[in-house]
Write an enzyme that holds these catalytic residues in place. Structure first.
Site, mmCIF file in Angstrom:
data_model
loop_
_atom_site.group_PDB
_atom_site.id
_atom_site.type_symbol
_atom_site.label_atom_id
_atom_site.label_comp_id
_atom_site.label_asym_id
_atom_site.label_seq_id
_atom_site.Cartn_x
_atom_site.Cartn_y
_atom_site.Cartn_z
ATOM 1 N N SER A 153 0.809 -1.208 0.000
ATOM 2 C CA SER A 153 0.000 0.000 0.000
ATOM 3 C C SER A 153 0.848 1.266 0.000
ATOM 4 O O SER A 153 1.967 1.281 0.537
ATOM 5 C CB SER A 153 -0.863 -0.015 1.266
ATOM 6 O OG SER A 153 -1.481 1.223 1.446
ATOM 7 N N TYR B 59 -1.969 0.386 9.869
ATOM 8 C CA TYR B 59 -2.183 -0.350 8.618
ATOM 9 C C TYR B 59 -0.928 -0.285 7.750
ATOM 10 O O TYR B 59 -0.403 -1.306 7.299
ATOM 11 C CB TYR B 59 -3.395 0.255 7.884
ATOM 12 C CG TYR B 59 -3.520 -0.222 6.469
ATOM 13 C CD1 TYR B 59 -3.969 -1.494 6.187
ATOM 14 C CD2 TYR B 59 -3.174 0.612 5.399
ATOM 15 C CE1 TYR B 59 -4.072 -1.946 4.881
ATOM 16 C CE2 TYR B 59 -3.273 0.175 4.098
ATOM 17 C CZ TYR B 59 -3.725 -1.100 3.847
ATOM 18 O OH TYR B 59 -3.810 -1.541 2.546
ATOM 19 N N LYS C 92 1.948 -3.273 6.596
ATOM 20 C CA LYS C 92 2.314 -3.547 5.198
ATOM 21 C C LYS C 92 3.830 -3.419 5.014
ATOM 22 O O LYS C 92 4.450 -4.225 4.323
ATOM 23 C CB LYS C 92 1.574 -2.589 4.250
ATOM 24 C CG LYS C 92 0.074 -2.827 4.172
ATOM 25 C CD LYS C 92 -0.234 -4.128 3.462
ATOM 26 C CE LYS C 92 -1.707 -4.445 3.389
ATOM 27 N NZ LYS C 92 -2.008 -5.726 2.764
HETATM 28 N N1 UFG Z 1 -12.460 10.748 3.788
HETATM 29 C C1 UFG Z 1 -13.412 11.675 4.158
HETATM 30 N N2 UFG Z 1 -14.610 11.210 4.606
HETATM 31 C C2 UFG Z 1 -14.907 9.881 4.695
HETATM 32 C C3 UFG Z 1 -13.927 8.956 4.317
HETATM 33 C C4 UFG Z 1 -12.720 9.426 3.866
HETATM 34 O O1 UFG Z 1 -13.196 12.868 4.101
HETATM 35 O O2 UFG Z 1 -16.019 9.547 5.134
HETATM 36 C C5 UFG Z 1 -11.182 11.248 3.243
HETATM 37 C C6 UFG Z 1 -9.951 10.729 3.955
HETATM 38 O O3 UFG Z 1 -9.626 11.578 5.034
HETATM 39 C C7 UFG Z 1 -8.921 10.740 2.815
HETATM 40 C C8 UFG Z 1 -9.762 10.418 1.578
HETATM 41 O O4 UFG Z 1 -11.095 10.745 1.922
HETATM 42 O O5 UFG Z 1 -8.382 12.023 2.629
HETATM 43 C C9 UFG Z 1 -9.723 8.949 1.187
HETATM 44 O O6 UFG Z 1 -10.066 8.166 2.325
HETATM 45 P P1 UFG Z 1 -10.396 6.611 2.222
HETATM 46 O O7 UFG Z 1 -10.868 6.186 3.558
HETATM 47 O O8 UFG Z 1 -11.274 6.356 1.067
HETATM 48 O O9 UFG Z 1 -8.990 5.969 1.885
HETATM 49 P P2 UFG Z 1 -7.584 6.183 2.620
HETATM 50 O O10 UFG Z 1 -6.799 7.191 1.828
HETATM 51 O O11 UFG Z 1 -7.731 6.438 4.064
HETATM 52 O O12 UFG Z 1 -6.936 4.757 2.503
HETATM 53 C C10 UFG Z 1 -7.054 3.990 1.323
HETATM 54 C C11 UFG Z 1 -7.161 2.545 1.710
HETATM 55 C C12 UFG Z 1 -5.897 2.081 2.318
HETATM 56 C C13 UFG Z 1 -4.727 2.466 1.439
HETATM 57 C C14 UFG Z 1 -4.714 3.911 1.072
HETATM 58 C C15 UFG Z 1 -3.607 4.180 0.093
HETATM 59 O O13 UFG Z 1 -8.225 2.351 2.637
HETATM 60 O O14 UFG Z 1 -6.002 0.686 2.422
HETATM 61 O O15 UFG Z 1 -5.951 4.232 0.498
HETATM 62 O O16 UFG Z 1 -3.511 5.543 -0.226
HETATM 63 F F1 UFG Z 1 -3.580 2.217 2.099
#
Ligand code: UFG
Length: 347
Positions: A135, A159, A163
């Site tokens: 990741s 997480y 990884k």
């Molecule tokens: N976000 C929001 N509101 C939400 C959910 C997310 O504002 O309800 C924001 C987060 O703060 C982030 C972006 O949207 O800025 C993306 O969030 P996600 O939860 O969709 O994904 P993440 O970036 O946290 O993580 C994902 C995967 C991980 C992986 C990562 C790699 O869940 O497994 O991408 O960049 F490691």
């Protein structure tokens, strides 16, 4: 006989990837189920190993499934004794970066301890090739953009740490036991197969795009923005969203690479551009035609401000070329899936 001879001359001259028998852990999950279709189309023979805790049998209807858990060494022994595998594609694990901060135990167990069990079974049965779902989270808060594979690795959540730890185990197992691996560092996996037959259906719905599209379908009242005070142009988090089928293609190429080179390596997989949370919201509103409610919340623990990849290495060495590079195509395929399956694989 004559044909076999010609084929082996051609293989030697041009390199024709050899079909492999593969164990795919977590193959009933989101990225796994998209990848098994691509692996099958490339001629590989597959056995999916999944405990169905978050994967779905309906996502892999036509595939051979061994229901087992990586925590049980007996399950692994059984599946490795029943089949002579040439390699493993390892997806199984916990994925929600935010939850890894509140439930680290689950992440160390599922992503690290279970991974060690898998490697032990592989070594016992002399299986020496693995493709590992890593990741972008291994990098943490990067100092330079786009992120290259050589960038410092300082995960900001558990997480990402799990990884990174497993990548390091793979390096040590290569050095000591000759186990060859390709670690694919996914950026944000999104979208769905354009057929609309499979797509994201996580039990814990924490991902931005899924939550947004389910909100557009009326299943949630609103979507939250986690943090509006990041040092980014619009104050919201920036991510590199990459289509799940493009990630799937990279696994096929990574296997070919391992077979051809017998050399361990690590590759970023992203579209090399960042999209902010607000930009995703605007696009989702436009594509769905729904003006869903948006609430501003504080930052989520462990969330970096901005992540986007350099995928030059994957493009140059693996020959990877994303087929869905535009965010609009990505959101459209996801919307197609959620409209056709508003409750996921549930009947
Ligand atoms: N976000 C929001 N509101 C939400 C959910 C997310 O504002 O309800 C924001 C987060 O703060 C982030 C972006 O949207 O800025 C993306 O969030 P996600 O939860 O969709 O994904 P993440 O970036 O946290 O993580 C994902 C995967 C991980 C992986 C990562 C790699 O869940 O497994 O991408 O960049 F490691």
């Amino acid at each position: 006989m004559q044909h076999a001879k010609i084929f082996s001359v051609l293989r030697f001259t041009f390199y024709v990837p050899r079909p492999m028998k593969l164990l795919v852990t977590g193959g009933a999950g989101y990225i796994g189920s998209h990848t098994v279709r691509k692996l099958k189309a490339a001629g590989h023979e597959l056995v999916i190993f999944d405990n169905l805790s978050s994967g779905h049998q309906d996502a892999i209807q036509t595939f051979e499934l061994f229901v087992g858990d990586l925590v049980n060494k007996q399950d692994l022994e059984k599946v490795f004794s029943q089949h002579a595998f040439d390699g493993v594609v390892h997806f199984a694990g916990s994925i929600e970066a935010g939850e890894s901060m509140t439930d680290p135990k689950r992440f160390f167990n599922n992503n690290f301890v279970c991974g060690l069990n898998l490697l032990e079974a592989m070594l016992t049965h002399d299986v020496k090739k693995i493709i590992f779902s890593s990741s972008a989270a291994v990098y943490g808060e990067p100092t330079k953009m786009p992120i290259e594979e050589t960038a410092p690795k300082n995960p900001t959540n558990v997480y990402g740490l799990t990884k990174l730890m497993f990548e390091q185990v793979l390096d040590a197992y290569d050095y000591a036991y000759g186990l060859k691996s390709v670690a694919l560092r996914y950026f944000n996996a999104v979208g769905a197969d354009p057929s609309g037959e499979i797509g994201a259906d996580h039990k814990n719905k924490t991902h931005l795009l899924t939550l947004m599209l389910l909100t557009a379908l009326g299943q949630h009242d609103s979507i939250k923005i986690f943090g509006t005070d990041f040092p980014t142009p619009d104050g919201t988090g920036i991510r590199d969203y990459v289509h799940v089928n493009d990630l799937a293609d990279a696994h096929v190429l990574a296997l070919d690479y391992l077979t051809k080179n017998n050399n361990s390596n690590k590759f970023n997989l992203g579209n090399e551009k960042g999209t902010s949370v607000r930009q995703v919201i605007d696009l989702a509103k436009e594509i769905t035609g729904v003006d869903f409610k948006v609430i501003e919340e504080p930052r989520r623990d462990g969330d970096p401000a901005e992540l986007f990849a350099s995928s030059q290495k994957a493009k140059t060495i693996l020959g990877w070329q994303p087929q869905f590079p535009e965010m609009r195509q990505i959101v459209e395929t996801a919307w197609n899936w959620h409209q056709k399956h508003p409750h996921g694989f549930e009947k």
